[in-house]
Design an enzyme around this catalytic site. Structure first.
Site, PDB file in Angstrom:
ATOM      1  N   GLU A 262      77.111 -20.485   0.196  1.00  0.00           N
ATOM      2  CA  GLU A 262      78.311 -21.283  -0.114  1.00  0.00           C
ATOM      3  C   GLU A 262      79.375 -20.442  -0.822  1.00  0.00           C
ATOM      4  OE1 GLU A 262      78.488 -23.970   1.323  1.00  0.00           O
ATOM      5  OE2 GLU A 262      76.516 -24.920   1.425  1.00  0.00           O
TER       6      GLU A 262
ATOM      7  N   GLU B  55      80.814 -42.739 -22.240  1.00  0.00           N
ATOM      8  CA  GLU B  55      81.522 -41.473 -22.453  1.00  0.00           C
ATOM      9  C   GLU B  55      81.992 -40.786 -21.172  1.00  0.00           C
ATOM     10  OE1 GLU B  55      79.792 -39.214 -25.604  1.00  0.00           O
ATOM     11  OE2 GLU B  55      80.157 -40.907 -26.941  1.00  0.00           O
TER      12      GLU B  55
ATOM     13  N   HIS C 169      76.987 -25.539  -7.799  1.00  0.00           N
ATOM     14  CA  HIS C 169      76.649 -26.521  -6.772  1.00  0.00           C
ATOM     15  C   HIS C 169      75.174 -26.873  -6.916  1.00  0.00           C
ATOM     16  CE1 HIS C 169      75.889 -28.476  -2.986  1.00  0.00           C
ATOM     17  NE2 HIS C 169      75.117 -27.492  -2.565  1.00  0.00           N
TER      18      HIS C 169
ATOM     19  N   HIS D 212      74.580 -34.854   0.156  1.00  0.00           N
ATOM     20  CA  HIS D 212      74.226 -33.440  -0.019  1.00  0.00           C
ATOM     21  C   HIS D 212      74.151 -33.059  -1.503  1.00  0.00           C
ATOM     22  CE1 HIS D 212      74.842 -28.989   1.298  1.00  0.00           C
ATOM     23  NE2 HIS D 212      74.366 -29.059   0.080  1.00  0.00           N
TER      24      HIS D 212
HETATM   25  O1  2HA Z   1      72.048 -22.779  -1.248  1.00  0.00           O
HETATM   26  O2  2HA Z   1      72.589 -25.713  -1.483  1.00  0.00           O
HETATM   27  O3  2HA Z   1      74.497 -26.028   0.328  1.00  0.00           O
HETATM   28  C1  2HA Z   1      71.641 -23.826  -0.474  1.00  0.00           C
HETATM   29  C2  2HA Z   1      72.606 -24.936  -0.557  1.00  0.00           C
HETATM   30  C3  2HA Z   1      73.564 -25.035   0.534  1.00  0.00           C
HETATM   31 ZN    ZN Z   2      73.618 -27.533  -1.083  1.00  0.00          ZN
END
Ligand code: 2HA
Ligand code: ZN
Length: 278
Positions: free
Chosen positions: A122, A175, A145, A216
């Site tokens: 990513e 909060e 992420h 996701h």
């Molecule tokens: O690294 O989370 O979105 C693996 C992931 C791809």
């Molecule tokens: Zn991911």
């Protein structure tokens, strides 16, 4: 003869230690199964040079999305296909310290990915998001992420309108509005790991520090790993409360009202956009 410079092991660097501990914490929370999740942290030359010879490049990796805006910048990133569970055991294989080349078309690796691997799949979303956040905040440092479980669940049961999703999160824990007064951005479902999802994520980062990828996970931005983690942790907590409440027959009997949200905003000196209030 040039004096030999004594450098400490990069494993002692606070930015590496924090990455090792945070990835492990995130795995323990159940957010980063298998190779799920990725983090990138912007570093300065002053932070990096006590630990690494920045004239010695191990290898160069080509990018398929040029990022000239980040030319010369250093990043510690997680590796593609690496497990958050394993970073703490094997940081040199799972992480990479790299610098974007002057033309923005490559990254130079100074340390890590010792098995010949690549930076996170990513990287486009990370780099493009860094570019956007730096426009808003010169102290911005981190993109994170993760596959936060309750947040993912909520993207199946709640509608995916940004205003109504944000309002629900704010209504779940007092909060929340203070922690993310700008709300959360939501992308349409998209194939991960592409420059397209990178561009769409970065567009959201213009307005928000949090971007939800339905079904996701989530992207968070912050001045530090701890801040990005804290933002995501707060959203995940609100999503958990939402899921608990909605698992209950009859759902919520009351929520935090708009007037209470406005009172909070006033008390904590934050300015949530007017469109969130009905
Ligand atoms: O690294 O989370 O979105 C693996 C992931 C791809
Ligand atoms: Zn991911």
């Amino acid at each position: 003869m040039a004096e030999e410079i004594k450098r400490q092991s990069v494993l002692n660097a606070p930015f590496v230690k924090n990455m090792m501990n945070t990835t492990y914490d995130m795995w323990k929370l159940g957010w980063d199964e298998l190779n799920g999740g990725n983090i990138s942290s912007l570093l300065t030359e002053e932070e990096v040079s006590p630990y690494l010879d920045i004239t010695y490049v191990l290898r160069t990796i080509e990018l398929d999305f040029p990022v000239v805006e980040l030319a010369g910048k250093y990043f510690l990133v997680t590796g593609s296909g690496k497990y958050f569970r394993k970073v703490i055991e094997n940081p040199e294989e799972c992480l990479a310290l790299l610098r974007v080349t002057a033309d923005g078309k490559n990254v130079e690796v100074f340390w890590g990915l010792s098995d010949g691997g690549r930076p996170t799949s990513e990287l486009a979303s990370h780099f493009m998001s860094h570019i956007e956040r730096l426009k808003h905040d010169p102290n911005h440092r981190v993109i994170m992420h993760t596959h936060a479980t309750n947040l993912i669940a909520m993207t199946f049961t709640h509608d995916l309108d940004e205003v109504s999703f944000t309002r629900t999160l704010w209504q779940m824990c007092t909060e929340c509005l203070v922690v993310f007064p700008e709300g959360v951005g939501i992308l349409p479902w998209m194939v991960p790991g592409t420059s397209e999802i990178g561009r769409e994520t970065a567009k959201k980062m213009n307005e928000f520090r949090l971007a939800v990828w339905p079904h996701h996970g989530i992207f968070g931005a912050g001045k530090s790993i701890d801040e990005a983690f804290g933002l995501i942790e707060t959203v995940e907590k609100a999503a958990k409360v939402y899921n608990l409440v909605h698992a209950h027959q009859g759902g919520a009997k009351q929520v935090i009202t708009d007037q209470q949200l406005l009172d909070l905003a006033k008390a904590f000196h934050v300015n949530p956009p007017k469109r969130y209030f009905l």
